[in-house]
Design a protein around this motif. Structure first.
Motif, PDB file in Angstrom:
ATOM      1  N   PRO A   1       7.562  37.539  55.387  1.00 27.32           N
ATOM      2  CA  PRO A   1       6.634  38.167  56.330  1.00 27.32           C
ATOM      3  C   PRO A   1       5.527  37.227  56.803  1.00 27.32           C
ATOM      4  O   PRO A   1       5.062  37.359  57.948  1.00 27.32           O
ATOM      5  CB  PRO A   1       6.073  39.355  55.534  1.00 27.32           C
ATOM      6  N   LEU A   2       5.117  36.281  55.961  1.00 27.98           N
ATOM      7  CA  LEU A   2       4.099  35.326  56.406  1.00 27.98           C
ATOM      8  C   LEU A   2       4.607  34.503  57.581  1.00 27.98           C
ATOM      9  O   LEU A   2       3.841  34.177  58.503  1.00 27.98           O
ATOM     10  CB  LEU A   2       3.686  34.425  55.243  1.00 27.98           C
ATOM     11  N   THR A   3       5.885  34.145  57.571  1.00 24.14           N
ATOM     12  CA  THR A   3       6.461  33.401  58.697  1.00 24.14           C
ATOM     13  C   THR A   3       6.361  34.205  59.987  1.00 24.14           C
ATOM     14  O   THR A   3       6.001  33.672  61.047  1.00 24.14           O
ATOM     15  CB  THR A   3       7.929  33.052  58.391  1.00 24.14           C
ATOM     16  N   VAL A   4       6.678  35.489  59.918  1.00 22.94           N
ATOM     17  CA  VAL A   4       6.589  36.330  61.114  1.00 22.94           C
ATOM     18  C   VAL A   4       5.136  36.461  61.564  1.00 22.94           C
ATOM     19  O   VAL A   4       4.833  36.352  62.760  1.00 22.94           O
ATOM     20  CB  VAL A   4       7.220  37.705  60.848  1.00 22.94           C
ATOM     21  N   LEU A   5       4.235  36.679  60.634  1.00 25.03           N
ATOM     22  CA  LEU A   5       2.836  36.880  61.000  1.00 25.03           C
ATOM     23  C   LEU A   5       2.178  35.607  61.523  1.00 25.03           C
ATOM     24  O   LEU A   5       1.185  35.677  62.254  1.00 25.03           O
ATOM     25  CB  LEU A   5       2.055  37.422  59.799  1.00 25.03           C
ATOM     26  N   ARG A   6       2.728  34.450  61.169  1.00 23.48           N
ATOM     27  CA  ARG A   6       2.179  33.203  61.723  1.00 23.48           C
ATOM     28  C   ARG A   6       2.549  33.015  63.202  1.00 23.48           C
ATOM     29  O   ARG A   6       1.937  32.207  63.894  1.00 23.48           O
ATOM     30  CB  ARG A   6       2.670  32.004  60.904  1.00 23.48           C
ATOM     31  N   ASP A   7       3.530  33.756  63.671  1.00 17.54           N
ATOM     32  CA  ASP A   7       3.920  33.666  65.069  1.00 17.54           C
ATOM     33  C   ASP A   7       2.977  34.532  65.917  1.00 17.54           C
ATOM     34  O   ASP A   7       2.944  35.751  65.749  1.00 17.54           O
ATOM     35  CB  ASP A   7       5.361  34.150  65.240  1.00 17.54           C
ATOM     36  N   PRO A   8       2.214  33.943  66.837  1.00 16.97           N
ATOM     37  CA  PRO A   8       1.190  34.735  67.536  1.00 16.97           C
ATOM     38  C   PRO A   8       1.767  35.835  68.416  1.00 16.97           C
ATOM     39  O   PRO A   8       1.156  36.900  68.552  1.00 16.97           O
ATOM     40  CB  PRO A   8       0.426  33.688  68.356  1.00 16.97           C
ATOM     41  N   ARG A   9       2.936  35.606  68.989  1.00 17.40           N
ATOM     42  CA  ARG A   9       3.518  36.660  69.836  1.00 17.40           C
ATOM     43  C   ARG A   9       3.945  37.849  68.986  1.00 17.40           C
ATOM     44  O   ARG A   9       3.697  39.001  69.347  1.00 17.40           O
ATOM     45  CB  ARG A   9       4.723  36.121  70.614  1.00 17.40           C
ATOM     46  N   ALA A  10       4.595  37.576  67.868  1.00 14.81           N
ATOM     47  CA  ALA A  10       5.014  38.680  67.004  1.00 14.81           C
ATOM     48  C   ALA A  10       3.812  39.371  66.378  1.00 14.81           C
ATOM     49  O   ALA A  10       3.773  40.610  66.282  1.00 14.81           O
ATOM     50  CB  ALA A  10       5.948  38.160  65.921  1.00 14.81           C
ATOM     51  N   ARG A  11       2.843  38.583  65.932  1.00 15.12           N
ATOM     52  CA  ARG A  11       1.706  39.140  65.184  1.00 15.12           C
ATOM     53  C   ARG A  11       0.972  40.228  65.967  1.00 15.12           C
ATOM     54  O   ARG A  11       0.494  41.209  65.396  1.00 15.12           O
ATOM     55  CB  ARG A  11       0.746  38.018  64.799  1.00 15.12           C
ATOM     56  N   GLN A  12       0.884  40.075  67.281  1.00 20.11           N
ATOM     57  CA  GLN A  12       0.145  41.069  68.066  1.00 20.11           C
ATOM     58  C   GLN A  12       0.801  42.447  68.029  1.00 20.11           C
ATOM     59  O   GLN A  12       0.142  43.461  68.268  1.00 20.11           O
ATOM     60  CB  GLN A  12       0.003  40.597  69.510  1.00 20.11           C
ATOM     61  N   TYR A  13       2.101  42.485  67.731  1.00 17.41           N
ATOM     62  CA  TYR A  13       2.819  43.757  67.701  1.00 17.41           C
ATOM     63  C   TYR A  13       3.037  44.299  66.292  1.00 17.41           C
ATOM     64  O   TYR A  13       3.442  45.452  66.141  1.00 17.41           O
ATOM     65  CB  TYR A  13       4.183  43.601  68.376  1.00 17.41           C
ATOM     66  N   VAL A  14       2.817  43.488  65.270  1.00 15.26           N
ATOM     67  CA  VAL A  14       3.086  43.903  63.884  1.00 15.26           C
ATOM     68  C   VAL A  14       1.826  44.510  63.286  1.00 15.26           C
ATOM     69  O   VAL A  14       0.791  43.847  63.185  1.00 15.26           O
ATOM     70  CB  VAL A  14       3.564  42.701  63.046  1.00 15.26           C
ATOM     71  N   SER A  15       1.923  45.765  62.856  1.00 14.96           N
ATOM     72  CA  SER A  15       0.750  46.430  62.281  1.00 14.96           C
ATOM     73  C   SER A  15       0.654  46.232  60.781  1.00 14.96           C
ATOM     74  O   SER A  15      -0.419  46.427  60.200  1.00 14.96           O
ATOM     75  CB  SER A  15       0.775  47.929  62.582  1.00 14.96           C
ATOM     76  N   GLY A  16       1.775  45.866  60.142  1.00 21.68           N
ATOM     77  CA  GLY A  16       1.734  45.723  58.687  1.00 21.68           C
ATOM     78  C   GLY A  16       3.061  45.248  58.141  1.00 21.68           C
ATOM     79  O   GLY A  16       3.989  44.921  58.886  1.00 21.68           O
ATOM     80  N   VAL A  17       3.134  45.240  56.815  1.00 17.30           N
ATOM     81  CA  VAL A  17       4.298  44.724  56.101  1.00 17.30           C
ATOM     82  C   VAL A  17       4.831  45.815  55.178  1.00 17.30           C
ATOM     83  O   VAL A  17       4.067  46.477  54.469  1.00 17.30           O
ATOM     84  CB  VAL A  17       3.943  43.458  55.300  1.00 17.30           C
ATOM     85  N   ALA A  18       6.167  45.987  55.215  1.00 23.03           N
ATOM     86  CA  ALA A  18       6.858  46.960  54.360  1.00 23.03           C
ATOM     87  C   ALA A  18       7.501  46.221  53.195  1.00 23.03           C
ATOM     88  O   ALA A  18       8.145  45.190  53.390  1.00 23.03           O
ATOM     89  CB  ALA A  18       7.913  47.706  55.173  1.00 23.03           C
ATOM     90  N   TRP A  19       7.344  46.760  51.995  1.00 23.45           N
ATOM     91  CA  TRP A  19       7.791  46.093  50.770  1.00 23.45           C
ATOM     92  C   TRP A  19       8.765  46.965  49.992  1.00 23.45           C
ATOM     93  O   TRP A  19       8.615  48.188  49.935  1.00 23.45           O
ATOM     94  CB  TRP A  19       6.590  45.791  49.871  1.00 23.45           C
ATOM     95  N   HIS A  20       9.735  46.303  49.328  1.00 27.12           N
ATOM     96  CA  HIS A  20      10.623  46.951  48.361  1.00 27.12           C
ATOM     97  C   HIS A  20      10.360  46.368  46.974  1.00 27.12           C
ATOM     98  O   HIS A  20       9.789  45.281  46.841  1.00 27.12           O
ATOM     99  CB  HIS A  20      12.092  46.743  48.739  1.00 27.12           C
ATOM    100  N   CYS A  21      10.856  47.068  45.952  1.00 21.73           N
ATOM    101  CA  CYS A  21      10.429  46.787  44.575  1.00 21.73           C
ATOM    102  C   CYS A  21      11.435  46.033  43.723  1.00 21.73           C
ATOM    103  O   CYS A  21      11.171  45.764  42.558  1.00 21.73           O
ATOM    104  CB  CYS A  21      10.125  48.105  43.858  1.00 21.73           C
ATOM    105  N   TYR A  22      12.615  45.690  44.264  1.00 24.01           N
ATOM    106  CA  TYR A  22      13.735  45.339  43.390  1.00 24.01           C
ATOM    107  C   TYR A  22      13.688  43.925  42.836  1.00 24.01           C
ATOM    108  O   TYR A  22      14.372  43.623  41.860  1.00 24.01           O
ATOM    109  CB  TYR A  22      15.056  45.581  44.120  1.00 24.01           C
ATOM    110  N   GLU A  23      12.938  43.039  43.458  1.00 17.77           N
ATOM    111  CA  GLU A  23      12.756  41.676  42.954  1.00 17.77           C
ATOM    112  C   GLU A  23      11.291  41.302  43.138  1.00 17.77           C
ATOM    113  O   GLU A  23      10.623  41.786  44.044  1.00 17.77           O
ATOM    114  CB  GLU A  23      13.644  40.675  43.702  1.00 17.77           C
TER     115      GLU A  23
END
Length: 446
Positions: free
Chosen positions: A248-270
């Motif tokens: 998710p840090l890779t996606v959030l570092r992209d300025p075009r994507a970041r403007q549309y991403v409100s947050g990060v969804a997480w799973h618990c398995y690892e």
């Protein structure tokens, strides 16, 4: 106080009301500071998968209405679940593999002439509407397990990647799903573009979408499409495990994507829950949500599941910035289904026996209940400090000013001491048990 003990003798059992033991001395095991507020909470819940919706729908009306009211309502000690997840097309907990745009012979359909949410109309959407009628605060998120087969390199719902020439049709596919669900009375609050994008299952729908590609798809296609069409559904990235926060840090570092991403969804398995804070610290304006975790027969011991899930998914997730937690299937049958491929020993929040209508409330029911019944939408997490490792704790202040603490006692003997609003409480909390404590607001404010 409401108590669940490791020996199952008490399950969300109401305890006698307790007065303070005096002024706080500063040496309490847990100190709660309601003046320090962090993220706003929304709630806790589980996914309304095809399997869950089928099992609930096939109950007699009176029994279905009763269990739905118990799960989603707050009257009569209901759980008040206020968060759910729907799949876009099939998951492993469907009776067959399908998308919302399956074409004869997998003929490409970039104009989405074959698009239809009809498969969701039979079970999933009616049960979700019923839940929304019981609890209007219910937040609905959706996630696809796969794009339609004709969009993918594998030309199959199983395995493969999304072909770049279909990025825009895929964005339109997601937008039409949000619009279609809304017309059916199920408003979508949040969406991820792919469930578990770093995993290609070999026997149920899935699709690999690496982080650079997700940044392109979100920033160049899904985000602009949603904006153009006036869709308010928030876009969450990732929807995968704690073990790789770089994704998710890779996606959030992209300025075009970041403007549309409100947050990060997480799973618990690892991995482990502090990964949430790593991403939050880098992008504090972005929300965190735990969007999937399942119990199962791989961990059958009640006490172990009670403690682990409370520590990681309720206390830990909240203390590491999550605004809400979703478990996986809301309901499964005694054979851990119905399902097609995938997990053959997952456990639902409840088990429904379709042959008898019997309903078993599993340990996951009580884990959720310790939070969902008491931490109300709009609550804020507040500061907790603990001495030693004998207890895990998270605390909240509700919109009505009531204070809530969720505790898991891991070791020690004698009463557990808690400081709140300058007063000391001594609570009888057995080792390996979980408790929720609720205090009324002090006179004069919140």
């Amino acid at each position: 106080m409401w108590l669940t003990t490791a020996d199952e003798a008490q399950k969300l059992a109401r305890q006698p009301q307790q007065a303070p033991a005096g002024r706080a001395a500063g040496d309490e095991a847990v100190t709660i500071d309601t003046s320090k507020r962090f993220q706003e909470m929304h709630g806790f819940g589980a996914a309304m998968t095809d399997a869950s919706a089928i099992l609930l729908s096939n109950l007699p009306d009176s029994k279905r209405k009763a269990i739905m009211a118990e799960l989603f309502g707050r009257a009569n000690s209901g759980l008040g679940l206020s968060f759910t997840r729907l799949t876009v097309g099939a998951s492993d907990f469907s009776t067959r593999a399908y998308s919302y745009d399956d074409t004869p012979g997998n003929v490409p359909d970039p104009e989405l002439r074959h698009f239809s949410i009809e498969p969701a109309k039979k079970y999933v959407l009616p049960r979700t509407r019923e839940a929304l009628a019981i609890n209007p605060d219910l937040l609905v998120m959706i996630s696809p397990w796969s794009a339609p087969a004709w969009m993918k390199t594998s030309r199959s719902l199983i395995t493969g990647q999304l072909q770049p020439q279909y990025y825009q049709p895929f964005a339109n596919y997601l937008a039409r799903t949000v619009e279609g669900f809304g017309r059916e009375g199920v408003p979508v609050s949040m969406i991820t573009i792919q469930n578990e994008p770093d995993f290609e299952p070999d026997d149920y729908p899935g699709m690999r979408v690496n982080s650079p590609d997700r940044a392109v798809i979100i920033g160049g296609y899904v985000g602009p499409t949603f904006r153009t069409r006036g869709l308010k559904a928030q876009i969450l990235d990732y929807d995968h495990n704690w073990d790789d926060p770089q994704m998710p840090l890779t996606v959030l570092r992209d300025p075009r994507a970041r403007q549309y991403v409100s947050g990060v969804a997480w799973h618990c398995y690892e991995g482990d829950v502090p990964a949430q804070s790593r991403v939050h610290d880098a992008y504090p304006a972005k929300d965190a949500w735990v969007t999937e975790c399942s119990g199962g027969q791989w961990s059958p011991k009640y006490a172990e599941v009670l403690g682990w899930m409370t520590d990681k998914l309720i206390i830990g997730a909240s203390n590491h910035w999550s605004r809400g937690t979703l478990l996986w299937n809301l309901a499964l049958d005694p054979k851990h289904g119905p399902h097609t491929g995938g997990c053959g020993d997952c456990r639902g929040v409840v088990t429904i026996d379709p042959s008898t209508g019997a309903i078993i409330r599993n340990v996951e029911y009580y884990v959720l209940g310790h939070a969902s019944r008491f931490v109300l939408p709009g609550a804020y997490r507040v500061a907790t400090a603990k001495r030693g490792e004998a207890v895990e704790a998270s605390a909240f202040i509700n919109p009505d000013g009531t204070r809530v603490a969720i505790l898991h006692r891991k070791s020690g003997t004698g009463p557990l001491t808690i400081a709140l609003d300058g007063e000391r409480y001594e609570v009888a909390l057995p080792v390996d048990s979980v408790a929720t404590l609720r205090w009324k607001a002090r006179s004069g404010g919140k």
